[in-house]
Write a protein that holds these residues in place. Structure first.
Motif, PDB file in Angstrom:
ATOM      1  N   GLY A  25       0.983  -1.115   0.337  1.00 40.80           N
ATOM      2  CA  GLY A  25       0.374  -0.180  -0.065  1.00 40.80           C
ATOM      3  C   GLY A  25       1.385   1.345  -0.175  1.00 40.80           C
ATOM      4  N   GLU A  26      -0.009   1.869   0.856  1.00 38.41           N
ATOM      5  CA  GLU A  26       1.142   3.097   0.790  1.00 38.41           C
ATOM      6  C   GLU A  26       1.876   3.646   1.953  1.00 38.41           C
ATOM      7  N   VAL A  27       2.666   4.252   2.719  1.00 39.22           N
ATOM      8  CA  VAL A  27       3.441   5.510   3.627  1.00 39.22           C
ATOM      9  C   VAL A  27       3.775   5.672   3.690  1.00 39.22           C
ATOM     10  N   ASP A  28       2.983   7.056   4.860  1.00 41.75           N
ATOM     11  CA  ASP A  28       2.966   8.256   5.057  1.00 41.75           C
ATOM     12  C   ASP A  28       3.451   8.644   6.165  1.00 41.75           C
ATOM     13  N   LEU A  29       2.963  10.114   6.087  1.00 41.76           N
ATOM     14  CA  LEU A  29       3.297  10.824   7.950  1.00 41.76           C
ATOM     15  C   LEU A  29       2.293  10.246   8.513  1.00 41.76           C
ATOM     16  N   ASP A  30       1.421  10.220   7.983  1.00 45.91           N
ATOM     17  CA  ASP A  30      -0.590   9.391   8.825  1.00 45.91           C
ATOM     18  C   ASP A  30       0.368   7.936   9.538  1.00 45.91           C
ATOM     19  N   ASN A  31       1.150   7.290   8.819  1.00 44.96           N
ATOM     20  CA  ASN A  31       1.069   5.677   8.727  1.00 44.96           C
ATOM     21  C   ASN A  31       2.917   5.019   9.376  1.00 44.96           C
ATOM     22  N   CYS A  32       3.608   5.685   9.297  1.00 48.56           N
ATOM     23  CA  CYS A  32       4.947   5.604   9.810  1.00 48.56           C
ATOM     24  C   CYS A  32       5.196   5.663  10.817  1.00 48.56           C
ATOM     25  N   GLY A  33       4.514   6.161  12.118  1.00 51.84           N
ATOM     26  CA  GLY A  33       4.362   5.893  13.106  1.00 51.84           C
ATOM     27  C   GLY A  33       4.311   4.356  13.565  1.00 51.84           C
ATOM     28  N   HIS A  34       3.675   3.310  12.522  1.00 46.37           N
ATOM     29  CA  HIS A  34       3.054   2.010  12.929  1.00 46.37           C
ATOM     30  C   HIS A  34       4.728   1.409  12.411  1.00 46.37           C
ATOM     31  N   LEU A  35       5.437   1.979  10.781  1.00 49.88           N
ATOM     32  CA  LEU A  35       6.318   1.221  10.531  1.00 49.88           C
ATOM     33  C   LEU A  35       7.721   1.168  11.296  1.00 49.88           C
ATOM     34  N   ARG A  36       7.316   2.381  12.134  1.00 47.53           N
ATOM     35  CA  ARG A  36       8.653   2.560  13.048  1.00 47.53           C
ATOM     36  C   ARG A  36       8.358   1.444  14.054  1.00 47.53           C
ATOM     37  N   SER A  37       7.136   1.450  14.251  1.00 47.84           N
ATOM     38  CA  SER A  37       7.282   0.051  15.577  1.00 47.84           C
ATOM     39  C   SER A  37       7.377  -0.968  14.988  1.00 47.84           C
ATOM     40  N   ALA A  38       6.982  -1.566  13.531  1.00 47.71           N
ATOM     41  CA  ALA A  38       7.534  -2.490  13.006  1.00 47.71           C
ATOM     42  C   ALA A  38       8.784  -2.782  12.720  1.00 47.71           C
ATOM     43  N   LEU A  39       9.025  -2.149  12.202  1.00 45.75           N
ATOM     44  CA  LEU A  39      10.630  -2.164  12.323  1.00 45.75           C
ATOM     45  C   LEU A  39      11.870  -2.066  13.615  1.00 45.75           C
ATOM     46  N   ASP A  40      10.949  -1.046  14.615  1.00 48.32           N
ATOM     47  CA  ASP A  40      11.909  -1.314  15.895  1.00 48.32           C
ATOM     48  C   ASP A  40      11.533  -2.724  16.199  1.00 48.32           C
ATOM     49  N   ALA A  45      14.560  -8.929  17.538  1.00 46.68           N
ATOM     50  CA  ALA A  45      14.133 -10.479  17.169  1.00 46.68           C
ATOM     51  C   ALA A  45      15.123 -10.528  17.018  1.00 46.68           C
ATOM     52  N   GLU A  46      15.218 -10.604  16.314  1.00 45.92           N
ATOM     53  CA  GLU A  46      16.993 -12.035  15.180  1.00 45.92           C
ATOM     54  C   GLU A  46      18.076 -11.156  15.129  1.00 45.92           C
ATOM     55  N   PRO A  47      19.233 -11.382  15.372  1.00 42.06           N
ATOM     56  CA  PRO A  47      20.646 -11.196  14.613  1.00 42.06           C
ATOM     57  C   PRO A  47      20.580 -11.229  12.914  1.00 42.06           C
ATOM     58  N   GLY A  48      21.100 -10.500  12.189  1.00 39.76           N
ATOM     59  CA  GLY A  48      21.453 -10.417  11.223  1.00 39.76           C
ATOM     60  C   GLY A  48      20.594  -9.365  10.126  1.00 39.76           C
ATOM     61  N   ASP A  49      20.352  -9.230   8.850  1.00 40.10           N
ATOM     62  CA  ASP A  49      20.286  -8.045   8.256  1.00 40.10           C
ATOM     63  C   ASP A  49      18.612  -8.480   8.574  1.00 40.10           C
ATOM     64  N   LEU A  50      17.774  -7.239   8.136  1.00 42.03           N
ATOM     65  CA  LEU A  50      16.668  -6.942   8.138  1.00 42.03           C
ATOM     66  C   LEU A  50      15.962  -6.707   7.082  1.00 42.03           C
ATOM     67  N   LEU A  51      15.437  -7.434   6.323  1.00 43.44           N
ATOM     68  CA  LEU A  51      14.611  -7.425   5.411  1.00 43.44           C
ATOM     69  C   LEU A  51      13.627  -6.596   5.556  1.00 43.44           C
ATOM     70  N   VAL A  52      12.903  -5.486   4.130  1.00 41.17           N
ATOM     71  CA  VAL A  52      11.587  -4.788   4.243  1.00 41.17           C
ATOM     72  C   VAL A  52      11.516  -4.979   2.456  1.00 41.17           C
ATOM     73  N   ASP A  53      10.439  -6.332   1.794  1.00 38.38           N
ATOM     74  CA  ASP A  53       9.852  -6.587   1.045  1.00 38.38           C
ATOM     75  C   ASP A  53       9.139  -5.577   1.228  1.00 38.38           C
ATOM     76  N   VAL A  54       9.698  -4.411  -0.335  1.00 41.28           N
ATOM     77  CA  VAL A  54       8.962  -3.281  -1.077  1.00 41.28           C
ATOM     78  C   VAL A  54       7.772  -3.280  -2.565  1.00 41.28           C
ATOM     79  N   SER A  55       7.722  -5.190  -2.470  1.00 38.29           N
ATOM     80  CA  SER A  55       7.769  -4.853  -3.672  1.00 38.29           C
ATOM     81  C   SER A  55       6.052  -4.688  -4.543  1.00 38.29           C
ATOM     82  N   SER A  56       5.219  -4.689  -2.834  1.00 36.95           N
ATOM     83  CA  SER A  56       3.931  -4.307  -2.825  1.00 36.95           C
ATOM     84  C   SER A  56       3.109  -2.713  -2.383  1.00 36.95           C
ATOM     85  N   LEU A  57       4.843  -1.798  -2.701  1.00 33.05           N
ATOM     86  CA  LEU A  57       4.551  -0.690  -2.510  1.00 33.05           C
ATOM     87  C   LEU A  57       4.078   0.878  -3.030  1.00 33.05           C
TER      88      LEU A  57
END
Length: 113
Positions: A25-40, A45-57
């Protein structure tokens, strides 16, 4: 997969392996706090790289990109935030802003063919 957030505009799902999240969908100012929470949550959660699949963004504004860049900058030494299957437009934005030189941020272009 489990859904961390879905407001009808942005959907954030946990994915694995490798561990990460998929943005739909779409990331904007109104929902980027939820993105930050998910990333944090995923960073701890686990060591190593963090993958963010943006193919459906479909869209990401500057606030959303700053959230991704700040998360990448805050990653422990040797870890990366990887934007997987990024569109040409997203890759162009990252390069124009100079974010392709941010330590901890890697962008993988979508492949065609």
């Amino acid at each position: 997969m489990s859904v961390d957030y879905d407001d009808g505009v942005l959907r954030v799902e946990r994915i694995s392996p490798p561990p990460g999240i998929r943005l739909t969908g779409e990331v904007d100012l109104d929902n980027c706090g939820h993105l930050r929470s998910a990333l944090d949550s995923q960073c701890g959660a686990e060591p190593g790289d963090l993958l963010v699949d943006v193919s459906s963004l479909g869209f990401i504004d500057i606030a959303g990109m700053r959230t991704l860049v700040e998360t990448a900058r805050g990653m422990e030494q040797g870890r990366r935030l990887i934007l997987r299957r990024a569109s040409e437009d997203l890759c162009d934005l990252v390069e124009m802003a100079g974010w392709d030189r941010v330590p901890g941020l890697a962008v993988e272009r979508v492949t065609t063919g």
